[in-house]
Scaffold this motif. Structure first.
Motif, PDB file in Angstrom:
ATOM      1  N   ALA A  67      -1.061   5.430   9.315  1.00  0.00           N
ATOM      2  CA  ALA A  67      -1.278   4.176   8.597  1.00  0.00           C
ATOM      3  C   ALA A  67      -0.488   3.027   9.222  1.00  0.00           C
ATOM      4  O   ALA A  67       0.661   3.198   9.645  1.00  0.00           O
ATOM      5  CB  ALA A  67      -0.893   4.339   7.128  1.00  0.00           C
ATOM      6  N   PRO A 107      -9.932   2.112  -0.555  1.00  0.00           N
ATOM      7  CA  PRO A 107      -8.891   2.816  -1.308  1.00  0.00           C
ATOM      8  C   PRO A 107      -7.686   1.969  -1.678  1.00  0.00           C
ATOM      9  O   PRO A 107      -6.983   2.285  -2.637  1.00  0.00           O
ATOM     10  CB  PRO A 107      -8.492   3.968  -0.374  1.00  0.00           C
ATOM     11  N   ARG A 149      -9.452   4.320   9.073  1.00  0.00           N
ATOM     12  CA  ARG A 149      -9.096   4.839   7.760  1.00  0.00           C
ATOM     13  C   ARG A 149      -8.006   4.033   7.076  1.00  0.00           C
ATOM     14  O   ARG A 149      -8.127   3.694   5.884  1.00  0.00           O
ATOM     15  CB  ARG A 149      -8.639   6.311   7.886  1.00  0.00           C
ATOM     16  N   ALA A 150      -6.935   3.707   7.790  1.00  0.00           N
ATOM     17  CA  ALA A 150      -5.757   3.166   7.096  1.00  0.00           C
ATOM     18  C   ALA A 150      -4.960   2.177   7.931  1.00  0.00           C
ATOM     19  O   ALA A 150      -3.741   2.103   7.824  1.00  0.00           O
ATOM     20  CB  ALA A 150      -4.856   4.310   6.644  1.00  0.00           C
ATOM     21  N   TRP A 189      -1.506   1.154  -0.655  1.00  0.00           N
ATOM     22  CA  TRP A 189      -1.378   1.384   0.789  1.00  0.00           C
ATOM     23  C   TRP A 189      -0.440   2.544   1.083  1.00  0.00           C
ATOM     24  O   TRP A 189      -0.734   3.395   1.924  1.00  0.00           O
ATOM     25  CB  TRP A 189      -0.887   0.121   1.508  1.00  0.00           C
ATOM     26  N   THR A 201      -1.940   5.853   1.236  1.00  0.00           N
ATOM     27  CA  THR A 201      -2.761   6.225   2.377  1.00  0.00           C
ATOM     28  C   THR A 201      -1.962   6.914   3.477  1.00  0.00           C
ATOM     29  O   THR A 201      -2.550   7.447   4.418  1.00  0.00           O
ATOM     30  CB  THR A 201      -3.458   4.999   2.992  1.00  0.00           C
TER      31      THR A 201
END
Length: 232
Positions: A83, A125, A168-169, A228, A231
């Motif tokens: 992330a 997300p 994804r992140a 966040w 994640t």
């Protein structure tokens, strides 16, 4: 959980991101490369990275010769599915790392302003639980075009790209969701002379604007920070 935090300017702290990391039991590794501290060569010793804001622009390689190294590090985190979070200048650097065009000037915002989520944010997300419109603290002059493949998540009339995600992140946020009311008050004191040059009435407006916008902005910011961190 070990999180690399890259600070680019004095008094640019983690704020609500720090609170969310502490809640999650994270080990925070703070680096200040603008003071000569070294960045790690790769992401292997960290689970995530946060790149904070600063008064520089994202193309200031002469002032900040570590920027190209930071861009490489950002890509390394992304390539290993770790992330990344960029705030303000950090978001502009994340955009640059993946080929987005940095646009210097022409997008000035200061104080609490409204941002609006895009339809894509409803399934994101980190942002799915946020209201469609909310106030949040802004302090920037620059903006950027999205890198190829980025998902646009938020914008407003001044800066079309207020938030985006890569993969994804890897997230970039132009707005300062980390800046809760105590942090804004600290900035208003620490940078009082700088702010007064461009916003001479800020000291008289601060309390009223903080009372009007602060509670909703703080709630939105902490929700983003916690989502966040989840994640990582």
């Amino acid at each position: 959980m070990r999180v690399l935090v890259v600070q680019n300017f004095d008094s640019e702290g983690l704020g609500q991101i720090g609170a969310a990391l502490v809640e999650a039991g994270a080990d925070i590794d703070l680096r200040r490369p603008y003071c000569g501290e070294m960045l790690p060569q790769d992401s292997d010793a960290h689970d995530a990275m946060v790149v904070l804001g600063g008064a520089q622009n994202a193309l200031d390689d002469e002032i900040c010769p570590y920027f190209p190294e930071l861009l490489d590090l950002t890509r390394d985190f992304a390539n290993k599915d770790r992330a990344v979070l960029g705030i303000c200048l950090g978001s502009q650097l994340v955009a640059r790392a993946f080929g987005g065009e940095n646009r210097i000037g022409g997008a000035s915002e200061f104080g609490w302003h409204k941002v609006s989520l895009t339809p894509a944010a409803k399934a994101d997300p980190v942002l799915a639980a946020l209201p469609e419109n909310f106030p949040i603290f802004e302090w920037h002059d620059d903006t950027f075009a999205l890198p190829e493949g980025a998902v646009r998540l938020a914008g407003n009339e001044v800066a079309e790209n207020q938030a985006f995600r890569m993969g994804r992140a890897v997230y970039g946020f132009q707005f300062h969701f980390e800046a809760d009311r105590p942090m804004v008050r600290d900035w208003s004191s620490s940078f009082a002379s700088l702010i007064a040059e461009r916003h001479p009435d800020w000291s008289t407006r601060l309390d009223d604007e903080m009372a009007h916008h602060g509670p909703d902005a703080d709630a939105a910011g902490l929700a983003i920070a916690r989502a966040w961190v989840a994640t990582i």
